[in-house]
Scaffold this motif. Structure first.
Motif, PDB file in Angstrom:
ATOM      1  N   SER A  81      -4.097  23.422  19.156  1.00 17.90           N
ATOM      2  CA  SER A  81      -3.579  23.686  20.488  1.00 17.90           C
ATOM      3  C   SER A  81      -3.376  25.166  20.756  1.00 17.90           C
ATOM      4  N   THR A  82      -3.397  26.000  19.724  1.00 19.91           N
ATOM      5  CA  THR A  82      -3.228  27.438  19.894  1.00 19.91           C
ATOM      6  C   THR A  82      -4.531  28.130  19.536  1.00 19.91           C
ATOM      7  N   ARG A  83      -4.570  29.437  19.827  1.00 16.37           N
ATOM      8  CA  ARG A  83      -5.796  30.199  19.541  1.00 16.37           C
ATOM      9  C   ARG A  83      -6.054  30.269  18.048  1.00 16.37           C
ATOM     10  N   ARG A  84      -4.968  30.394  17.287  1.00 19.44           N
ATOM     11  CA  ARG A  84      -5.106  30.407  15.815  1.00 19.44           C
ATOM     12  C   ARG A  84      -4.867  28.997  15.291  1.00 19.44           C
ATOM     13  N   VAL A  85      -5.754  28.576  14.454  1.00 18.61           N
ATOM     14  CA  VAL A  85      -5.666  27.213  13.914  1.00 18.61           C
ATOM     15  C   VAL A  85      -4.559  27.151  12.868  1.00 18.61           C
ATOM     16  N   HIS A  86      -3.701  26.137  13.004  1.00 19.27           N
ATOM     17  CA  HIS A  86      -2.620  25.932  12.043  1.00 19.27           C
ATOM     18  C   HIS A  86      -2.758  24.563  11.393  1.00 19.27           C
ATOM     19  N   LEU A  87      -2.293  24.476  10.169  1.00 20.46           N
ATOM     20  CA  LEU A  87      -2.275  23.175   9.502  1.00 20.46           C
ATOM     21  C   LEU A  87      -1.275  22.259  10.182  1.00 20.46           C
ATOM     22  N   SER A  88      -1.656  21.008  10.318  1.00 27.96           N
ATOM     23  CA  SER A  88      -0.707  19.982  10.751  1.00 27.96           C
ATOM     24  C   SER A  88       0.188  19.603   9.568  1.00 27.96           C
ATOM     25  N   GLY A  89       1.141  18.739   9.817  1.00 30.84           N
ATOM     26  CA  GLY A  89       1.978  18.270   8.713  1.00 30.84           C
ATOM     27  C   GLY A  89       1.157  17.560   7.647  1.00 30.84           C
ATOM     28  N   ALA A  90       0.213  16.732   8.101  1.00 32.49           N
ATOM     29  CA  ALA A  90      -0.665  16.047   7.146  1.00 32.49           C
ATOM     30  C   ALA A  90      -1.534  17.049   6.404  1.00 32.49           C
ATOM     31  N   GLY A  91      -1.998  18.077   7.129  1.00 35.07           N
ATOM     32  CA  GLY A  91      -2.829  19.092   6.486  1.00 35.07           C
ATOM     33  C   GLY A  91      -2.076  19.849   5.413  1.00 35.07           C
ATOM     34  N   GLU A  92      -0.797  20.186   5.702  1.00 38.49           N
ATOM     35  CA  GLU A  92       0.010  20.887   4.697  1.00 38.49           C
ATOM     36  C   GLU A  92       0.167  20.030   3.440  1.00 38.49           C
ATOM     37  N   ARG A  93       0.353  18.734   3.644  1.00 39.05           N
ATOM     38  CA  ARG A  93       0.536  17.851   2.473  1.00 39.05           C
ATOM     39  C   ARG A  93      -0.750  17.682   1.683  1.00 39.05           C
ATOM     40  N   LEU A  94      -1.880  17.663   2.378  1.00 34.50           N
ATOM     41  CA  LEU A  94      -3.146  17.399   1.682  1.00 34.50           C
ATOM     42  C   LEU A  94      -3.806  18.649   1.119  1.00 34.50           C
ATOM     43  N   LEU A  95      -3.392  19.826   1.554  1.00 33.29           N
ATOM     44  CA  LEU A  95      -4.039  21.050   1.071  1.00 33.29           C
ATOM     45  C   LEU A  95      -3.926  21.213  -0.448  1.00 33.29           C
ATOM     46  N   PRO A  96      -2.738  21.030  -1.074  1.00 31.17           N
ATOM     47  CA  PRO A  96      -2.692  21.153  -2.549  1.00 31.17           C
ATOM     48  C   PRO A  96      -3.575  20.136  -3.256  1.00 31.17           C
ATOM     49  N   GLU A  97      -3.687  18.945  -2.669  1.00 31.83           N
ATOM     50  CA  GLU A  97      -4.537  17.918  -3.283  1.00 31.83           C
ATOM     51  C   GLU A  97      -6.003  18.326  -3.199  1.00 31.83           C
ATOM     52  N   ALA A  98      -6.394  18.900  -2.067  1.00 31.70           N
ATOM     53  CA  ALA A  98      -7.779  19.354  -1.923  1.00 31.70           C
ATOM     54  C   ALA A  98      -8.087  20.463  -2.916  1.00 31.70           C
ATOM     55  N   ARG A  99      -7.149  21.404  -3.063  1.00 32.31           N
ATOM     56  CA  ARG A  99      -7.359  22.481  -4.040  1.00 32.31           C
ATOM     57  C   ARG A  99      -7.455  21.922  -5.456  1.00 32.31           C
ATOM     58  N   ALA A 100      -6.606  20.939  -5.759  1.00 34.01           N
ATOM     59  CA  ALA A 100      -6.653  20.337  -7.100  1.00 34.01           C
ATOM     60  C   ALA A 100      -7.981  19.623  -7.329  1.00 34.01           C
ATOM     61  N   ALA A 101      -8.488  18.930  -6.283  1.00 32.79           N
ATOM     62  CA  ALA A 101      -9.776  18.232  -6.427  1.00 32.79           C
ATOM     63  C   ALA A 101     -10.905  19.220  -6.659  1.00 32.79           C
ATOM     64  N   LEU A 102     -10.889  20.344  -5.924  1.00 37.13           N
ATOM     65  CA  LEU A 102     -11.928  21.359  -6.099  1.00 37.13           C
ATOM     66  C   LEU A 102     -11.826  22.003  -7.479  1.00 37.13           C
ATOM     67  N   ALA A 103     -10.595  22.233  -7.952  1.00 33.24           N
ATOM     68  CA  ALA A 103     -10.420  22.812  -9.288  1.00 33.24           C
ATOM     69  C   ALA A 103     -10.918  21.846 -10.356  1.00 33.24           C
ATOM     70  N   ALA A 104     -10.654  20.543 -10.159  1.00 32.84           N
ATOM     71  CA  ALA A 104     -11.137  19.546 -11.130  1.00 32.84           C
ATOM     72  C   ALA A 104     -12.653  19.506 -11.152  1.00 32.84           C
ATOM     73  N   ALA A 105     -13.275  19.606  -9.962  1.00 29.90           N
ATOM     74  CA  ALA A 105     -14.737  19.611  -9.904  1.00 29.90           C
ATOM     75  C   ALA A 105     -15.301  20.836 -10.607  1.00 29.90           C
ATOM     76  N   GLU A 106     -14.631  21.966 -10.466  1.00 25.58           N
ATOM     77  CA  GLU A 106     -15.091  23.179 -11.138  1.00 25.58           C
ATOM     78  C   GLU A 106     -14.948  23.052 -12.648  1.00 25.58           C
ATOM     79  N   ARG A 107     -13.867  22.420 -13.090  1.00 20.56           N
ATOM     80  CA  ARG A 107     -13.705  22.193 -14.541  1.00 20.56           C
ATOM     81  C   ARG A 107     -14.821  21.305 -15.065  1.00 20.56           C
ATOM     82  N   ILE A 108     -15.192  20.293 -14.290  1.00 16.05           N
ATOM     83  CA  ILE A 108     -16.284  19.411 -14.711  1.00 16.05           C
ATOM     84  C   ILE A 108     -17.573  20.210 -14.856  1.00 16.05           C
ATOM     85  N   ARG A 109     -17.836  21.114 -13.912  1.00 17.90           N
ATOM     86  CA  ARG A 109     -19.045  21.936 -14.003  1.00 17.90           C
ATOM     87  C   ARG A 109     -19.028  22.807 -15.254  1.00 17.90           C
TER      88      ARG A 109
END
Length: 293
Positions: A51-79
């Motif tokens: 709704s603003t010019r700068r994109v902000h995380l929603s409440g759900a986005g704030e909660r899911l961001l650490p999980e997304a980072r953890a998933a990407l880190a796990a994928a990198e460890r697998i590589r």
């Protein structure tokens, strides 16, 4: 859900906008927006407040961001682990083993631990025919075998060589020899296990005798070492040939002498062609362990 969607999600969250995220990812902004919308539909949540010019995380986005980072880190460890497995620095070496002689295997595995500390070894003891079959079928990566002249469908790479010993009555004239020769010992009855119990070793000894111009005189069968040595000390003159497994066993009435001109080679049986990385590490370890050859 795709890993690239999670990468786009993290990039937008960290950059604060779809345009800057697209620049960071070196793709067009429309591709970022499209994948984020797909991710939101799949998850059933709104990840960003647009709704603003700068994109902000929603409440759900704030909660899911650490999980997304953890998933990407796990994928990198697998590589990284997969890359280490490819180079043989990590993974499992499935090895068919033999007993002894002496501390050879312990020294070999210690050297392997130094060269590839993250490579685990799964050691299996099987009859020699089962060991070779397991290598052919891929159940084992390699197998140690003794005295084998050939193995159809496999390569045999020498790893170490050990002396063979003769055991004969201590009061026999040949006991005075520091290294008696086969052609002289052939006059005594030979205690040798039946061929079906260990064909490679049986053939090694009998063919060496024939090469030396002597026919073996059959004696009572070799049963196990201590029993056979006791019979040599107490019975009619006879002799046997063996390799050192856990140290030469002293026994009154028996002379133990290294045989002249006869040794026992232990091979590594592998599939033909360039060996896989764990097997290369094992061969390097064998060289660095300074095993007798």
């Amino acid at each position: 859900m795709e890993l690239r969607q999670l990468r786009y999600f993290v990039a937008v969250a960290e950059e604060g906008g779809f345009g800057r995220a697209a620049e960071r990812l070196s793709i067009v902004q429309s591709a970022v927006s499209q994948q984020i919308r797909r991710l939101e539909r799949e998850l059933g949540v709104t990840l960003f407040d647009r709704s603003t010019r700068r994109v902000h995380l929603s409440g759900a986005g704030e909660r899911l961001l650490p999980e997304a980072r953890a998933a990407l880190a796990a994928a990198e460890r697998i590589r990284r682990v997969a890359a280490d497995i490819t180079t043989g620095d990590e993974g499992v070496l499935r090895l068919g083993g033999v007993q002894g002689p002496g501390d050879r295997i312990y020294r070999l595995l210690a050297a392997l631990s130094s060269t590839a500390p993250r490579l685990r070894v799964r050691l299996r003891r099987l009859p020699v025919s089962d060991r070779l079959t397991a290598v052919r079928t891929g159940e084992l990566d390699a197998a140690l075998v003794r005295a084998l002249p050939a193995a159809p469908g496999l390569e045999l790479l020498p790893v170490w060589t050990d002396p063979l010993y003769a055991a004969l009555p201590a009061d026999h004239p040949l006991a005075a020899e520091p290294s008696p020769r086969l052609e002289h010992l052939a006059e005594l009855p030979l205690r040798l296990a039946p061929r079906e119990q260990n064909p490679p070793f049986h053939d090694l000894v009998t063919e060496a005798l024939r090469t030396a111009g002597a026919d073996p005189v059959p004696g009572p069968p070799f049963t196990h070492l201590q029993e056979t040595l006791t019979a040599i000390a107490a019975g009619a003159p006879s002799w046997t040939v063996f390799y050192d497994v856990v140290g030469l066993p002293p026994l009154p009435g028996v002379a133990l002498r290294p045989l002249a001109g006869l040794t026992l080679t232990t091979f590594l049986a592998v599939l033909p062609g360039p060996p896989p990385a764990p097997v290369r590490h094992l061969l390097q370890a064998a060289a660095s362990a300074e095993l007798p050859t």
